[in-house]
Write a protein that holds these residues in place. Structure first.
Motif, mmCIF file in Angstrom:
data_model
loop_
_atom_site.group_PDB
_atom_site.id
_atom_site.type_symbol
_atom_site.label_atom_id
_atom_site.label_comp_id
_atom_site.label_asym_id
_atom_site.label_seq_id
_atom_site.Cartn_x
_atom_site.Cartn_y
_atom_site.Cartn_z
ATOM 1 N N PRO A 153 0.826 -1.293 -0.029
ATOM 2 C CA PRO A 153 0.291 -0.118 0.076
ATOM 3 C C PRO A 153 0.758 1.453 -0.231
ATOM 4 O O PRO A 153 0.379 2.268 -0.079
ATOM 5 N N THR A 154 2.169 1.271 0.055
ATOM 6 C CA THR A 154 3.020 2.453 0.295
ATOM 7 C C THR A 154 3.853 2.331 -1.044
ATOM 8 O O THR A 154 4.106 1.087 -1.530
ATOM 9 N N GLY A 155 4.561 3.297 -1.424
ATOM 10 C CA GLY A 155 5.547 3.126 -2.806
ATOM 11 C C GLY A 155 6.661 4.165 -2.497
ATOM 12 O O GLY A 155 6.864 4.855 -1.380
ATOM 13 N N THR A 156 7.389 4.403 -3.330
ATOM 14 C CA THR A 156 8.642 5.208 -3.250
ATOM 15 C C THR A 156 8.772 6.124 -4.683
ATOM 16 O O THR A 156 8.561 5.914 -5.708
ATOM 17 N N LEU A 157 8.940 7.378 -4.380
ATOM 18 C CA LEU A 157 9.387 8.397 -5.424
ATOM 19 C C LEU A 157 10.791 8.672 -5.342
ATOM 20 O O LEU A 157 11.603 9.125 -4.262
ATOM 21 N N TRP A 158 11.326 8.316 -6.407
ATOM 22 C CA TRP A 158 13.089 8.443 -6.568
ATOM 23 C C TRP A 158 13.279 9.656 -7.553
ATOM 24 O O TRP A 158 12.516 9.950 -8.459
ATOM 25 N N ILE A 159 14.060 10.407 -6.983
ATOM 26 C CA ILE A 159 14.497 11.815 -7.739
ATOM 27 C C ILE A 159 15.962 11.904 -8.231
ATOM 28 O O ILE A 159 16.730 11.418 -7.338
ATOM 29 N N LEU A 160 16.282 11.887 -9.430
ATOM 30 C CA LEU A 160 17.653 11.619 -10.114
ATOM 31 C C LEU A 160 18.125 13.027 -10.790
ATOM 32 O O LEU A 160 17.089 13.710 -11.446
ATOM 33 N N SER A 161 19.243 13.397 -10.530
ATOM 34 C CA SER A 161 19.692 14.683 -11.383
ATOM 35 C C SER A 161 20.879 14.176 -12.216
ATOM 36 O O SER A 161 22.047 13.784 -11.943
ATOM 37 N N GLY A 162 20.587 13.765 -13.469
ATOM 38 C CA GLY A 162 21.507 12.920 -14.371
ATOM 39 C C GLY A 162 21.683 11.513 -13.929
ATOM 40 O O GLY A 162 21.134 10.753 -13.415
ATOM 41 N N SER A 163 23.144 11.273 -13.620
ATOM 42 C CA SER A 163 23.809 10.175 -13.040
ATOM 43 C C SER A 163 23.484 10.063 -11.602
ATOM 44 O O SER A 163 23.958 8.913 -11.134
ATOM 45 N N THR A 164 23.183 11.127 -10.889
ATOM 46 C CA THR A 164 23.445 11.026 -9.448
ATOM 47 C C THR A 164 22.031 10.996 -8.919
ATOM 48 O O THR A 164 20.963 11.912 -8.972
ATOM 49 N N PRO A 165 21.917 10.149 -7.921
ATOM 50 C CA PRO A 165 20.508 9.902 -7.224
ATOM 51 C C PRO A 165 20.444 11.189 -5.947
ATOM 52 O O PRO A 165 21.531 11.123 -5.639
ATOM 53 N N VAL A 166 19.530 11.806 -5.962
ATOM 54 C CA VAL A 166 19.246 12.842 -5.207
ATOM 55 C C VAL A 166 18.508 12.672 -3.910
ATOM 56 O O VAL A 166 19.137 12.991 -2.813
ATOM 57 N N ILE A 167 17.472 11.790 -3.953
ATOM 58 C CA ILE A 167 16.658 11.576 -2.820
ATOM 59 C C ILE A 167 15.831 10.575 -3.006
ATOM 60 O O ILE A 167 15.360 10.555 -4.451
ATOM 61 N N SER A 168 15.290 9.779 -2.260
ATOM 62 C CA SER A 168 14.090 8.803 -2.365
ATOM 63 C C SER A 168 13.094 9.292 -1.063
ATOM 64 O O SER A 168 13.547 9.350 -0.133
ATOM 65 N N ILE A 169 11.923 9.270 -1.431
ATOM 66 C CA ILE A 169 10.776 9.640 -0.621
ATOM 67 C C ILE A 169 9.568 8.664 -0.544
ATOM 68 O O ILE A 169 9.196 8.068 -1.534
ATOM 69 N N GLY A 170 9.534 8.154 0.530
ATOM 70 C CA GLY A 170 8.295 7.057 0.842
ATOM 71 C C GLY A 170 6.888 7.853 0.668
ATOM 72 O O GLY A 170 6.878 8.917 1.250
ATOM 73 N N VAL A 171 6.107 7.234 -0.205
ATOM 74 C CA VAL A 171 4.702 7.789 -0.350
ATOM 75 C C VAL A 171 3.599 6.987 0.183
ATOM 76 O O VAL A 171 3.890 5.678 0.014
ATOM 77 N N GLU A 172 2.551 7.199 0.666
ATOM 78 C CA GLU A 172 1.341 6.455 0.869
ATOM 79 C C GLU A 172 0.642 6.377 -0.575
ATOM 80 O O GLU A 172 0.572 7.118 -1.310
ATOM 81 N N GLY A 173 0.249 4.989 -0.927
ATOM 82 C CA GLY A 173 -0.273 4.603 -2.035
ATOM 83 C C GLY A 173 1.127 4.304 -3.132
ATOM 84 O O GLY A 173 2.116 4.396 -2.759
ATOM 85 N N VAL A 174 0.655 4.162 -4.523
ATOM 86 C CA VAL A 174 1.603 3.448 -5.173
ATOM 87 C C VAL A 174 1.561 4.830 -6.125
ATOM 88 O O VAL A 174 0.721 5.026 -6.947
ATOM 89 N N PRO A 175 2.743 5.304 -6.770
ATOM 90 C CA PRO A 175 3.025 6.596 -7.546
ATOM 91 C C PRO A 175 2.868 5.873 -9.300
ATOM 92 O O PRO A 175 3.843 5.453 -9.590
ATOM 93 N N VAL A 176 1.691 5.622 -9.636
ATOM 94 C CA VAL A 176 1.549 5.120 -11.045
ATOM 95 C C VAL A 176 1.494 6.186 -11.989
ATOM 96 O O VAL A 176 1.629 5.626 -13.097
ATOM 97 N N ALA A 177 1.576 7.307 -12.043
ATOM 98 C CA ALA A 177 1.676 8.269 -13.043
ATOM 99 C C ALA A 177 2.373 9.658 -12.546
ATOM 100 O O ALA A 177 2.278 9.927 -11.394
ATOM 101 N N LEU A 178 3.201 10.036 -13.353
ATOM 102 C CA LEU A 178 3.990 11.225 -13.134
ATOM 103 C C LEU A 178 3.947 12.022 -14.320
ATOM 104 O O LEU A 178 4.006 11.870 -15.440
ATOM 105 N N ALA A 179 3.940 13.630 -13.879
ATOM 106 C CA ALA A 179 3.860 14.515 -15.064
ATOM 107 C C ALA A 179 4.606 15.884 -14.518
ATOM 108 O O ALA A 179 4.485 16.009 -13.289
ATOM 109 N N THR A 180 5.359 16.621 -15.353
ATOM 110 C CA THR A 180 6.025 17.878 -14.987
ATOM 111 C C THR A 180 5.501 18.927 -15.780
ATOM 112 O O THR A 180 5.094 18.914 -16.727
#
Length: 722
Positions: free
Chosen positions: A579-606
């Motif tokens: 019931p939970t998921g993870t949001l990962w943020i990358l900057s090029g080849s460098t992982p910046v942060i991972s954030i735990g979220v409630e629910g599953v992140p099934v779609a993204l848009a910027t």
């Protein structure tokens, strides 16, 4: 004149405020809308729609005849259709757990844990219940509403029964494994199957909210049906058939393994099909008077009013057999799918709904309309519309990967429609983006499931190019003038397609495939490749064929969504099973942060012109809104978010559920639209301020205009003031 000009400006401001309020939905169901700031009052408005090959939809079934309009309502996955005779009148999105009021335009539909009371197309009331609604039956004599509910998500079995009058809940009773529910139209009683799937199910007889009788059946309960002519009630289980007169059991017959029951509305006869014996049983009240040879199976059956002709479906042979009243075979009609339900109208129209075929596919569907014994119309499939793309000259490309068709539209009109050949129905609808357009040439590129051919549309026909491996996703990169293609198997390379040439960009170490999605950061020159649980990062160079692999980031299983922000260059990756998921943020080849979220992140848009990143959190009815790496807000919606697109012109985010679209501007809900069944893809025309939305569930295209009210309301006033 100056005074008049000032007065006109003031009047224009008032009109603008009134217009903004008027454009907000007035339905009591839905989110509270944010007021649009007057500095940027862009409001999305649906201006047109059209269907590409409308059909029966997924899993069609006839609901009944609307008592006021006389139209036949046919349920389908995600909505319903209305018919008058053989004519398809409308396709509506929403729940098809529906009951009709007999004397008024009111009807009832399920919305999660609520029953919504409708008058025509307007919600006029709502009853909130403790559990998810699974069925609605209105007793026409007592006007009581009987609502079955499901207290646990799995297994999908009804567990409770609510009795409602108006908007008042009279009682909620525990009805374990509730099965068939049938009203007795004269007495006011209701028969309810309980423990229906066990060896000794019960049938409760309810009068209003009180149980006034109970009897037991042998073997799993199949159905409960009332005969309108004999006024008897028939109750079938695996091992017996009981016949009731009101609350009294008259007889138990050794008629076993029945599947369907068809009363003759003009005589005491009734016809039964069977799961195992190879015949149709003919009853007259409580006696078996004939058996007609007929193949066994899940065979539907019905009787045409007035003429007494019998229409029976042969499930396994995919045929419809029509018999006269004296049981003479009149006609045999073949269907492309297995018949599941037969519904006769008193005017002689017969609707045959079916789905699934002998090849093992469960999705192909059909609705066949007969005029008594003769087929007059057919509505196959009618779903599967997926990816869209737009050419530089404004033409719209649309891809249907269920029936295998490609359409080209100019405006709202189809100018070209072609079919892929050979073609066979897929077992599941593809979820990936398999259509793209070259923003320079306008050529369209199509990657068919299970094929190692790339199809290229050059405006007047197709050419194909062979690939070492099939493609699972295509993604255009206007900045570099290429189309990137992700492999549908082990990912040791990415294809860069320009014109008719295909180049390979190696990925060191490879990825577990198929490629789920691709994202391009044009400002910093990064290509992000999402596999099943990893993201590979490539640096895009000149020439493009020399672009090196930089790194592969692991631990993202299963990868659900991938997007890159063109301003910051950061990539956002959603993963998780729930019931939970993870949001990962990358900057090029460098992982910046991972954030735990409630629910599953099934779609993204910027947002290409602003800081916002939108994350659809499945299982929560929420959208997380980020700015950079900061979670700014969490927006609650009245539906589960499944897909997100952001307009490059207005910055509005379109968040789609199964039948609705919420429009966000950062953390604010701008408005909400009801568009069609299962929104699938959206493309934008930034110059004209037009968005086009495709719908997988009903092959509907919807045109949405992003109207700038300042231009439309203020400018005429200023010109007149001069």
């Amino acid at each position: 004149m100056r005074v008049l000009w000032i007065c006109m400006l003031i009047a224009g401001g008032l009109l603008l405020g009134i217009a903004l309020i008027a454009l907000q939905p007035t339905s009591p169901i839905g989110p509270v809308l944010a007021s649009a700031p007057l500095s940027d009052p862009v409001v999305p408005v649906i201006t047109a729609e059209r269907f590409l090959r409308p059909g029966a939809g997924m899993f069609p079934g006839v609901l009944g005849v609307h008592p006021v309009s006389g139209e036949v309502w046919v349920c389908r996955n995600g909505g319903w259709m209305t018919f008058r005779g053989a004519e398809l009148r409308s396709i509506q999105p929403g729940s098809c757990d529906i009951g009709f009021h007999a004397q008024t335009p009111r009807w009832f539909r399920a919305e999660g844990r609520s029953v919504v009371i409708m008058s025509g197309t307007t919600p006029v009331g709502q009853v909130t219940l403790p559990y998810t609604v699974t069925g609605i039956v209105l007793h026409l004599r007592t006007q009581l509403l009987y609502v079955t509910m499901q207290s646990v998500p799995y297994p999908p079995i009804s567990t409770h029964l609510a009795v409602i009058t108006g908007t008042t809940v009279l009682t909620i009773a525990s009805t374990p494994s509730a099965g068939p529910l049938a009203p007795h139209p004269e007495s006011g009683d209701v028969y309810v199957g309980v423990n229906s799937y066990g060896p000794n199910p019960e049938v409760w007889i309810l009068s209003g909210t009180k149980r006034v009788g109970t009897f037991t059946m042998t073997g799993m309960l199949h159905w409960i049906e009332y005969h309108p002519y004999s006024r008897l009630t028939y109750v079938s289980s695996r091992d017996e058939l009981k016949v009731l007169n009101g609350r009294t059991v008259l007889v138990s017959l050794p008629v076993t393994e029945t599947f369907d029951f068809a009363p003759d509305p003009d005589s005491e006869r009734a016809y039964l099909t069977h799961l195992s014996p190879d015949w149709i049983t003919v009853l007259s009240r409580t006696e078996v008077i004939a058996r007609v040879p007929f193949p066994h199976g899940y065979n539907p059956i019905a009787v045409i009013p007035r003429t007494g002709e019998i229409v029976a479906g042969a499930f396994f042979s995919q045929q419809i057999h029509v018999f006269s009243r004296d049981l003479t075979l009149l006609n045999v009609i073949s269907m492309p799918v297995r018949p599941r339900q037969i519904f006769p109208h008193e005017d002689g129209w017969v609707y045959v709904a079916g789905w699934g075929d002998s090849l093992g596919g469960s999705l192909p569907s059909d609705l066949l309309v007969l005029s008594r014994t003769v087929p007059v119309a057919e509505y196959p499939n009618g779903f599967g519309l997926g990816s869209l793309a737009r050419s530089p000259d404004g033409r719209l490309y649309a891809l249907d990967l269920f029936t295998g068709r490609f359409d080209v539209l100019s405006g709202t009109e189809v100018v070209t429609s072609t079919a892929f050949s050979p073609w066979s129905y897929p077992v599941l609808l593809p979820r990936e983006r398999r259509l793209e357009a070259d923003p320079g040439t306008g050529w369209a590129y199509v990657a068919l499931p299970g094929s190692t051919w790339l199809w290229i549309w050059q405006g007047d026909g197709w050419i194909t190019r062979s690939l070492p491996s099939g493609l699972s996703v295509l993604r255009a990169d206007p900045h570099h003038g290429v189309i990137f293609g992700g492999k549908d198997s082990y990912v040791d390379e990415i294809y860069a397609i320009t014109g008719t040439e295909i180049f390979s960009l190696p990925i060191e170490g490879g990825l577990a495939g198929p490629v789920r999605d691709l994202a391009v950061d044009p400002a910093h020159g990064y290509l992000y490749v999402g596999g099943i649980g990893q993201v590979a990062v490539l640096s895009l160079t000149t020439p493009l064929t020399a672009s090196p692999w930089l790194t592969t980031v692991s631990g993202m299983y299963p990868l659900r969504a991938l997007a890159a922000h063109p301003g910051t260059g950061r990539a956002y990756v959603g993963s998780g099973l729930g019931p939970t998921g993870t949001l990962w943020i990358l900057s090029g080849s460098t992982p910046v942060i991972s954030i735990g979220v409630e629910g599953v992140p099934v779609a993204l848009a910027t947002d290409p012109g602003g800081p916002w990143v939108y994350v659809a959190l499945s299982g929560t009815q929420r959208v997380a809104v980020l700015s950079g790496t900061d979670r700014v807000a969490t927006v609650t919606l009245p539906f589960e978010p499944l897909r997100i697109w952001v307009s490059p012109r207005s910055g509005l985010a379109y968040v789609a559920g199964e039948t609705q679209v919420a429009v966000l501007r950062g953390p604010q809900v701008w408005t909400q639209l009801t568009t069609g069944i299962y929104p699938r893809d959206m493309v934008f025309d930034p110059e004209r301020g037009i968005a086009v939305l495709s719908h997988e569930g009903d092959n509907r295209l919807v045109w949405i205009e992003e109207r700038a009210l300042t231009r439309r309301l203020w400018l005429p006033l200023i010109l007149r003031g001069r």
